[in-house]
Design an enzyme around this catalytic site. Structure first.
Site, short mmCIF file in Angstrom:
data_model
loop_
_atom_site.label_atom_id
_atom_site.label_comp_id
_atom_site.label_asym_id
_atom_site.label_seq_id
_atom_site.Cartn_x
_atom_site.Cartn_y
_atom_site.Cartn_z
N TYR A 113 28.34 20.13 23.11
CA TYR A 113 29.58 21.04 22.74
C TYR A 113 29.37 21.02 21.24
O TYR A 113 29.82 22.10 20.55
CB TYR A 113 30.81 20.21 23.22
CG TYR A 113 31.97 20.98 23.16
CD1 TYR A 113 32.62 21.74 23.92
CD2 TYR A 113 32.92 20.48 21.80
CE1 TYR A 113 33.80 22.62 23.80
CE2 TYR A 113 33.94 21.22 21.46
CZ TYR A 113 34.51 22.29 22.32
OH TYR A 113 35.82 22.83 22.23
N LYS A 135 29.14 24.54 19.21
CA LYS A 135 29.91 25.01 18.27
C LYS A 135 29.68 25.16 17.03
O LYS A 135 30.07 26.01 16.23
CB LYS A 135 31.22 24.06 18.33
CG LYS A 135 32.20 24.11 19.92
CD LYS A 135 32.70 25.41 20.07
CE LYS A 135 33.60 25.49 21.28
NZ LYS A 135 33.98 26.82 21.71
#
Ligand code: NAD
Length: 273
Positions: free
Chosen positions: A168, A172
């Site tokens: 993640y 991101k």
């Protein structure tokens, strides 16, 4: 020399009137909050995401009740071709795309040595690659129209890391790099590209990771909320989908034109530390 001014006839309650917005992952959580704020601001919207057909029908009827045109596209954004088609279908149907919000995302929490490879691949596909494919498909029409607003829902995890979120955090951070690059490429064409970086927002995505985090860290639910999630947020409260919707409306609206390539934190002070 005349200095440029931003012309507004009068403040309007519907700053997005007549605009066409595509919002990915808008059947739930932040995406749905942004879709509602856009509808209240007068935009017509293509909704996208997963969900039971009955729930999605209720949701689209509810948004259409705000007096705008709402359609639903079930594109699975894990697939590059489907992500591009979500945009081309919207352009075919409406003849334009003014606003693109890349919001769909998933999370998985595990130490890196145990992180399932297929979860890494899925997170890169949805949280990062899908944004590349939708932007790539939307940019030619936005440039030709001389107007476009691309808003990527990144995360505080585009700016800082937390343990056990390797896929993640990597995705991101990648979204922020993509945002800055597109901003530079399209700046002269009336197109902006920005990243909103929320801290913790109470949504089904966060609810799902509480259990995973509890397991990974050996904590109970209340401890995860107090000691892990909100520990990072000096405000000690979750950001709301309404706050995120209002920020997205501003970025997409008439006064958003000079905000470009920015990472806008909405994290209660988390990344100020
Ligand atoms: P959510 O789970 O409530 O919503 C995710 C949306 O993505 C849903 O509409 C879902 O149907 C859709 N989706 C999932 N898989 C999809 C697929 N294959 N194709 C198309 N759509 C798909 O999550 P949320 O919390 O609202 O998160 C939205 C975005 O905000 C994500 O990118 C997330 O990383 C980001 N974010 C969330 C938080 C938070 O605290 N909730 C914080 C920072 C960033």
């Amino acid at each position: 020399m005349d200095y440029p001014t931003t012309k507004m006839t009068a403040p309007t309650a519907k700053p997005l009137s007549g605009r066409l917005a595509v919002v990915t992952g808008s059947t739930s959580g932040i995406g749905l909050g942004i879709a509602r704020a856009f509808a209240e601001a007068g935009a017509n919207i293509v909704i996208n995401g997963l969900g039971a057909p009955g729930d999605i029908e209720r949701l689209t009827e509810d948004l259409a009740g705000l007096g705008v045109e709402i359609s639903f596209d079930p594109a699975n954004l894990m697939l590059a071709e489907s992500a591009a088609k979500l945009v081309s279908n919207a352009i075919d149907r409406h003849g334009r795309i003014d606003i693109l919000v890349n919001n769909a995302g998933i999370q998985h929490v595990a130490p890196i040595e145990e992180f399932p490879v297929e979860k890494w691949d899925a997170i890169q596909a949805l949280n990062l690659a899908a944004a590349f494919h939708t932007i790539r498909a939307a940019i030619p029409d936005m440039k030709a129209a001389g107007f476009g607003r691309i808003i990527n829902i990144a995360s505080a995890h585009a700016l800082v890391a937390s343990p056990y979120k390797s896929a993640y955090v990597a995705a991101k951070h990648g979204v922020l790099g993509l945002t800055k690059t597109v901003a530079l490429e399209a700046a002269r064409d009336g197109v902006t590209c920005n990243a909103i970086c929320p801290g913790y927002v109470w949504t089904p995505l966060v609810e799902a990771q509480i259990e995973d985090t509890a397991r990974a860290r050996g904590l109970d639910r209340a401890q995860v909320i107090e000691d892990v999630l909100l520990a990072a947020q000096p405000s000690k409260r979750f950001a709301t989908v309404e706050e995120l919707g209002a920020l997205a409306v501003f970025l997409a609206g008439p006064f958003g034109g000079s905000i470009n390539g920015a990472a806008i934190a909405m994290d209660g002070g988390w990344t100020a530390q």
